[in-house]
Every structure is written in structure tokens, then in C-alpha cells.
Motif scaffolding. Structure first.
Motif, short mmCIF file in Angstrom:
data_model
loop_
_atom_site.label_atom_id
_atom_site.label_comp_id
_atom_site.label_asym_id
_atom_site.label_seq_id
_atom_site.Cartn_x
_atom_site.Cartn_y
_atom_site.Cartn_z
N VAL A 225 18.32 13.45 0.11
CA VAL A 225 18.08 12.17 -0.56
C VAL A 225 16.59 11.81 -0.53
CG1 VAL A 225 18.52 9.68 -0.43
CG2 VAL A 225 20.41 11.30 -0.18
N ASN A 226 15.96 12.04 0.59
CA ASN A 226 14.52 11.74 0.68
C ASN A 226 13.71 12.58 -0.32
OD1 ASN A 226 14.89 9.85 2.67
ND2 ASN A 226 14.48 11.26 4.36
N LEU A 227 14.08 13.86 -0.40
CA LEU A 227 13.37 14.74 -1.33
C LEU A 227 13.57 14.27 -2.77
CD1 LEU A 227 13.30 18.61 -1.14
CD2 LEU A 227 13.55 17.46 -3.33
N LEU A 228 14.83 13.96 -3.14
CA LEU A 228 15.11 13.51 -4.51
C LEU A 228 14.45 12.16 -4.81
CD1 LEU A 228 18.85 14.58 -4.80
CD2 LEU A 228 16.93 15.52 -6.11
N SER A 229 14.36 11.29 -3.82
CA SER A 229 13.69 10.00 -4.01
C SER A 229 12.21 10.20 -4.31
CB SER A 229 13.86 9.12 -2.77
OG SER A 229 15.22 8.82 -2.55
N ASN A 230 11.59 11.12 -3.58
CA ASN A 230 10.18 11.45 -3.84
C ASN A 230 10.00 12.03 -5.24
OD1 ASN A 230 9.26 10.59 -1.36
ND2 ASN A 230 9.47 12.61 -0.40
N LEU A 231 10.92 12.91 -5.62
CA LEU A 231 10.86 13.53 -6.95
C LEU A 231 11.01 12.47 -8.03
CD1 LEU A 231 10.73 16.08 -8.70
CD2 LEU A 231 13.21 16.31 -8.41
N ASP A 232 11.95 11.56 -7.85
CA ASP A 232 12.17 10.48 -8.82
C ASP A 232 10.92 9.60 -8.95
OD1 ASP A 232 13.89 8.91 -10.58
OD2 ASP A 232 13.82 7.38 -9.02
N SER A 233 10.29 9.31 -7.82
CA SER A 233 9.07 8.48 -7.82
C SER A 233 7.94 9.16 -8.59
CB SER A 233 8.65 8.21 -6.38
OG SER A 233 7.40 7.55 -6.35
N LYS A 234 7.77 10.47 -8.39
CA LYS A 234 6.70 11.21 -9.06
C LYS A 234 6.96 11.32 -10.57
CE LYS A 234 4.05 11.70 -5.64
NZ LYS A 234 2.79 10.91 -5.64
N ILE A 235 8.22 11.50 -10.95
CA ILE A 235 8.54 11.57 -12.38
C ILE A 235 8.26 10.23 -13.06
CG2 ILE A 235 10.46 11.80 -14.02
CD1 ILE A 235 11.62 13.95 -12.12
N GLN A 236 8.62 9.13 -12.38
CA GLN A 236 8.32 7.81 -12.94
C GLN A 236 6.81 7.58 -13.05
OE1 GLN A 236 10.46 4.40 -11.35
NE2 GLN A 236 12.16 5.73 -10.72
N GLU A 237 6.07 8.09 -12.04
CA GLU A 237 4.62 7.96 -12.08
C GLU A 237 4.04 8.71 -13.28
OE1 GLU A 237 0.69 9.03 -9.32
OE2 GLU A 237 2.71 9.23 -8.47
N LYS A 238 4.56 9.91 -13.52
CA LYS A 238 4.09 10.68 -14.67
C LYS A 238 4.42 9.98 -15.99
CE LYS A 238 4.55 15.09 -17.08
NZ LYS A 238 5.15 16.44 -17.10
N ASN A 239 5.62 9.41 -16.09
CA ASN A 239 6.00 8.69 -17.31
C ASN A 239 5.09 7.49 -17.55
OD1 ASN A 239 8.08 10.48 -17.77
ND2 ASN A 239 9.64 9.23 -16.76
N LEU A 240 4.74 6.80 -16.48
CA LEU A 240 3.85 5.65 -16.60
C LEU A 240 2.47 6.08 -17.10
CD1 LEU A 240 3.40 2.59 -16.09
CD2 LEU A 240 2.69 3.18 -13.76
N LEU A 241 1.94 7.17 -16.54
CA LEU A 241 0.64 7.67 -16.97
C LEU A 241 0.68 8.13 -18.43
CD1 LEU A 241 -0.28 9.79 -13.80
CD2 LEU A 241 -1.41 7.69 -14.54
N THR A 242 1.78 8.79 -18.81
CA THR A 242 1.92 9.24 -20.20
C THR A 242 1.94 8.05 -21.15
OG1 THR A 242 3.19 11.16 -19.46
CG2 THR A 242 3.37 10.58 -21.78
#
Length: 560
Positions: A225-242
Motif C-alpha cells: 500500500v505504501n508503494l502504491l500510494s507513492n506511485l499514485d502521488s507521483k502520477i498525480q504530480e506528473k499530471n499536474l506538471l503536464t
């Protein structure tokens, strides 16, 4: 300055075309033309700052450095042509100055973003001007900041992508090697056997809330769960930058539309001026341009359409200020023997670079102020080169200077630290003084910076050049015979990830090898930090060649 083209100058018979990165190294055998590049840049700098662009003279401030006395001494002695060309790229413009027997024959300036141009030619009795009216409106003004922001955001996305890829790999390892994780995937309805690991990860992300609930019952799920939470956070960060990038790109398009609307019809103004005008304006090309173009616009409105003269005059003034910045650059030069082991440096002594620098230092009290970026730079690199913990320059009755460095709490003369220390100190001080200049075009030429230095410190010079560029935007053209300087650039390029994505994170280093017969060629770095071509004999291969000769000699001695 990003590029120079040299023809019919000194050793150059054809044309040499060199792309100058922020830190450019010139290597090769003696008498191969490296110093011709430095002389070219010095003469051009003197000419552009002389106030008289119509006449090429060789008696400027850098004459003692380049030692070229007249036009005949400057052109190639094997080529019959009397023409001398200075071509270079600077701040988004291509510039050409063409001379014949010291007289300006042509000055052409072209803006790279839209090919808008200014072309001035010598037509025997007068000079003709072709002036593209698009130059009066700078399309990049509104967009430069946007484009810079886009590049910065793309760099951030590149970094985030790396982190996302690493998390995907961690997820794969966790699923493949930990049975509880595979069971949990089955519980939430994800078939990890049929899907690839990235698809599995995305399906798991869509069920992240269910997985969080399972943590209450299965402690082993927590790492997943911790790993997937980090992955979700990074994907959202990329979407925001895009999203931010897309918004900026829309703004850029809007600015370009406004530019086209403001420009209106595309005209080329074509005034002429008599050569007597040059004498009247005291050889000031910029005053002539302002005067002649406004006169032409005012008298030619039946051809070009009605315009507001006041607005055009203001636009011209702005362009001519920009033109002066584009044409000129702030240049300094350091020779191989930069310092003497004197305890007192006379202001009037011009034999060594250090004497002039110490006079300049007295006129720049900023370097005496604690905590300034420039002074901190000097102290940082004095420490790294093991010269001292601090420094002070003592003014002796405005006729001489004394340089001291602090070592273990005691002040000692720089002369007591050895000749190599003085050589390095001169380079460091020149960087700091050049960085104080407000111009955006700061170029430093250095001949053999490695002189009198231990190999470790030779290597460290490359790191210092990079730090100076990053902190103060000082650019360097360095003539060197040091293998250690070149090798350090390869390592720094790898350490700073300059080679994997040149568009987003460009390599600040470039190297040209000067072949005696074929002229210079660029040594391009590949993604592993190696070069695409070989250096000529006697550079990288010299140590191996000597070792081989020693082995042969030892075998010969044994045989005897």
C-alpha cells in the motif's frame, strides 16, 4: 556567444565553424590554430566596443594580448582574398561583419526565431540599408519566460518519470517475490499472471482504497500500500506538471497571434546614407540607423502605409539598444603566465595579468564585502585548491597591491604558497571580477590554465569552470594540453546526466581537436561519456605509448 565561423584569418584558409558551448576546450598540437581562435575573439571584441564599426583597427585594449598590428597581419598569408569575415551567433541572432582592407563592406544581423534581418552594405559612395520591420517587434519578449518555464517543467517531468519507473520496478519485484502480495492481488480481482506489471500496478491503483482496508487485517499488505500510494502521488504530480505545460503553450500561441496582429504588413525599409553622414555622427552606426530609418518611414508612408512616427521611433530605440547588446560581449583573457611570485604588484606593470586584475579589484569594493556571492566563490575555490581559508588585497598608496591568504589562522603572502597557487588565484579572481559585470555576454579566454598545477588540481579546474557558469553565466573558451581537464569533463557530464537528454539538460562542455592539416573537428560525447572520434597522436595515447616503449626497452636490455 554560441557559434563562430572564421575564414581567411591567420592560419585559416577555408572556413572553420565552431559551436561554442558554455565551456569549450580547444586541444591539439602546437601551431595548429588554437590561438587563432582566441585572437579572432579578442580582435572582434575590441572592434565591437570601439564605437566605430565602419573601420577595423587593431590598437584596442587587447592589442598587447593578440599582438596583431594591422590588417595585412590578420588575413591568411596563403589566400589572395582581401576579405575578412567575422561571423558569430549571439543571443538568438546570427551576425556577419565583412571587411575589405579594414573598411566595413557589410553588416548583416538575422534573428533566428523568424529570420527578420538588418543588412547594411557598402555601395562605393554610400551605404544601403535593408531593414525588416519585424525587428521592431520582438516576438520572443512575451514568450521567453513562458518557454523557459516549459523547459523547467519538462525537466521536472523527466525527473518524476524516473521516479515513477523506479516505483514500477519495485512493484514488480514485490509482486513476483512476495507471496502475500500476489494473494492480495487475487483478493481484489487483479490477475497478475496475465497482465504485465505496469498494467497490474494501474489496476491495483484503482483498488487502492480496498487495499488500505485490507491493511487492518493483513499487516503484510502495508509495504504494498505504501508503494502504491507513492506511485499514485507521483502520477498525480506528473499530471499536474503536464497541465501547467499545456497552459503555458496556449499562452505562447496567444502571444504569437498578438505579435502577428501588431506587426501588420511585412515591409523591408530600404534607406541609404552618404558616407559623409559617418563623419557627422562620429562613426556611430547606431545613431545613423535611428536617424535614417525614421526619416525613411516618415517619407515613405505612401509605400508602407500610415504609421505613428512616435511609436516607430520608440520601437527603433528599443531595437537599437537590443542590437548593441547582441553585437557586443564582455571579454577577458588570461595568458599562460598569469602571475609572478612578487610580494608587491605594481599597478603600472603590464607583464602579468595579475597586476591589471588587482587594479580592477580596487575599483570593485563588492569583493571586499562579506557574504557576497562573488567573494564566497573566491573563498570556496581557494579552499578547494588548498591555497587558503580567506584572502585580502592591500592597496599600497594607489601605486601597488599586496595579496595575502589566511592559512591556519595566519596571514601569509600569496608568493609563499608557490607559483601554482598564484596561477590559480589569478583565474579565480578574474572569474569573480567578470561576474560583477551586468552584461549577459561574459566570455573568458584562458590559455593553458593547467600551467604549474598538480594533475588533481588540473582536473578540478573543470569543476570550477562549471560552477562559474552555473553561478554567474560566465562562458569559457579554454586552450589546454591537459588530459585531466578533458577527462573531468567526461565524468561531470555523466554525474550531472548531461548526456541522456541533451534537449532538456544540455551538456555545457564541448571539445575541439585541432588537426594540423585538416583543421579543428568536434569531439562529441556519447551517452557513455566517451568521444565519437579519436584525438590525434600524442594526447590521450601518449601515456600508453611511453609505457609500451619502456616495456620494449626492458625486454631489449634483458636480451643483452
Amino acid at each position: 556567444m554560441e557559434n563562430i565561423k572564421i575564414s581567411n584569418f591567420r592560419k585559416v584558409e577555408g572556413e572553420w565553424d565552431l559551436n561554442l558551448n558554455p565551456i569549450t576546450f580547444l586541444v591539439g598540437p602546437n601551431n595548429s590554430g588554437k590561438s587563432s581562435i582566441l585572437k579572432y575573439l579578442m580582435i572582434l571584441s575590441d572592434h565591437l566596443s570601439s564605437g566605430n564599426l565602419f573601420q577595423l583597427k587593431f590598437d584596442g585594449p587587447l592589442q598587447q594580448k593578440h599582438k596583431i598590428i594591422d590588417y595585412r597581419n590578420a588575413i591568411n598569408w596563403h589566400v589572395k582574398s582581401e576579405e575578412l569575415r567575422f561571423s558569430y551567433s549571439n543571443l538568438g541572432f546570427d551576425i556577419l561583419l565583412l571587411f575589405k582592407k579594414s573598411q566595413l563592406e557589410q553588416l548583416k544581423v538575422k534573428r533566428l526565431s523568424d529570420s527578420a534581418f538588418l543588412d547594411i552594405k557598402n555601395d562605393i559612395e554610400f551605404y544601403s540599408i535593408k531593414f525588416d520591420n519585424r525587428l521592431l517587434i520582438a516576438p520572443e519578449d512575451g514568450n521567453d519566460n513562458f518557454r523557459s518555464a516549459v523547459l523547467e517543467l519538462e525537466l521536472e517531468i523527466h525527473s518524476v518519470d524516473d521516479k515513477i519507473e523506479a516505483l514500477f520496478l519495485d512493484f514488480k519485484e514485490l509482486i513476483n517475490n512476495h507471496l502475500p502480495s500476489r494473494l492480495i492481488m487475487s483478493v481484489i480481482g487483479v490477475n497478475y499472471k496475465e497482465d504485465d506489471y505496469k498494467t497490474t500496478a494501474f489496476k491495483a491503483l484503482s483498488n487502492l482504497d480496498k487495499l488500505r482496508e485490507l491493511v487492518k487485517h493483513y499487516h503484510t499488505v502495508k509495504s504494498l500500500v505504501n508503494l502504491l500510494s507513492n506511485l499514485d502521488s507521483k502520477i498525480q504530480e506528473k499530471n499536474l506538471l503536464t497541465g501547467k505545460i499545456n497552459t503555458l503553450k496556449k499562452l505562447i500561441k496567444s502571444e504569437e497571434k498578438s505579435y502577428k496582429k501588431e506587426l501588420g504588413s511585412h515591409n523591408v525599409y530600404m534607406p541609404t546614407f552618404n558616407k559623409k553622414e559617418i563623419e557627422i555622427t562620429k562613426n556611430n552606426l547606431f545613431n545613423i540607423l535611428q536617424k535614417q530609418l525614421i526619416k525613411y518611414i516618415d517619407e515613405s508612408q505612401d509605400k508602407i502605409g500610415k504609421v505613428n512616427i512616435k511609436t516607430k521611433s520608440e520601437q527603433l530605440s528599443s531595437f537599437i539598444t537590443d542590437l548593441e547588446n547582441v553585437l557586443t560581449y564582455d571579454l577577458s583573457h588570461l595568458s599562460p603566465i598569469r602571475n609572478s611570485q612578487s610580494r608587491v604588484f605594481l599597478n603600472k606593470n603590464s607583464d602579468y595579468d595579475i597586476n591589471k586584475l588587482l587594479v580592477d579589484y580596487q575599483n570593485n569594493p563588492v569583493l571586499d564585502l562579506e557574504g557576497t556571492e562573488e567573494r564566497d566563490f573566491v573563498i570556496t575555490w581557494l579552499k578547494k585548491f588548498d591555497i587558503g581559508e580567506d584572502f585580502k588585497i592591500i592597496n599600497i598608496s594607489n601605486t601597488a597591491s599586496q595579496v595575502q591568504v589566511k592559512e591556519k589562522g595566519h596571514w601569509v603572502d600569496l608568493a609563499d604558497k608557490g607559483f601554482g597557487a598564484g596561477q590559480i588565484f589569478t583565474i579565480i579572481l578574474q572569474i569573480a571580477l567578470l561576474s560583477l559585470n551586468s552584461t549577459s555576454n561574459k566570455l573568458m579566454l584562458i590559455e593553458e590554465p593547467e600551467a604549474n598545477l598538480h594533475p588533481k588540481f588540473q582536473s578540478q579546474l573543470t569543476e570550477m569552470f562549471l560552477a562559474a557558469y552555473q553561478s554567474f553565466k560566465v562562458r569559457f573558451v579554454v586552450e589546454t594540453h591537459s588530459e585531466y581537464i578533458v577527462r573531468r569533463s567526461q565524468l561531470l557530464a555523466l554525474e550531472n546526466d548531461y548526456l541522456s537528454n541533451q534537449e532538456l539538460n544540455p551538456n555545457p562542455f564541448s571539445i575541439f581537436y585541432f588537426h594540423k592539416e585538416d583543421g579543428p573537428y568536434q569531439m562529441e560525447y556519447n551517452s557513455q561519456g566517451k568521444f565519437n572520434r579519436d584525438f590525434g597522436p600524442g594526447f590521450y595515447d601518449e601515456a600508453g605509448s611511453l609505457t609500451l616503449k619502456m616495456i620494449k626497452e626492458l625486454r631489449k636490455n634483458k636480451a643483452q
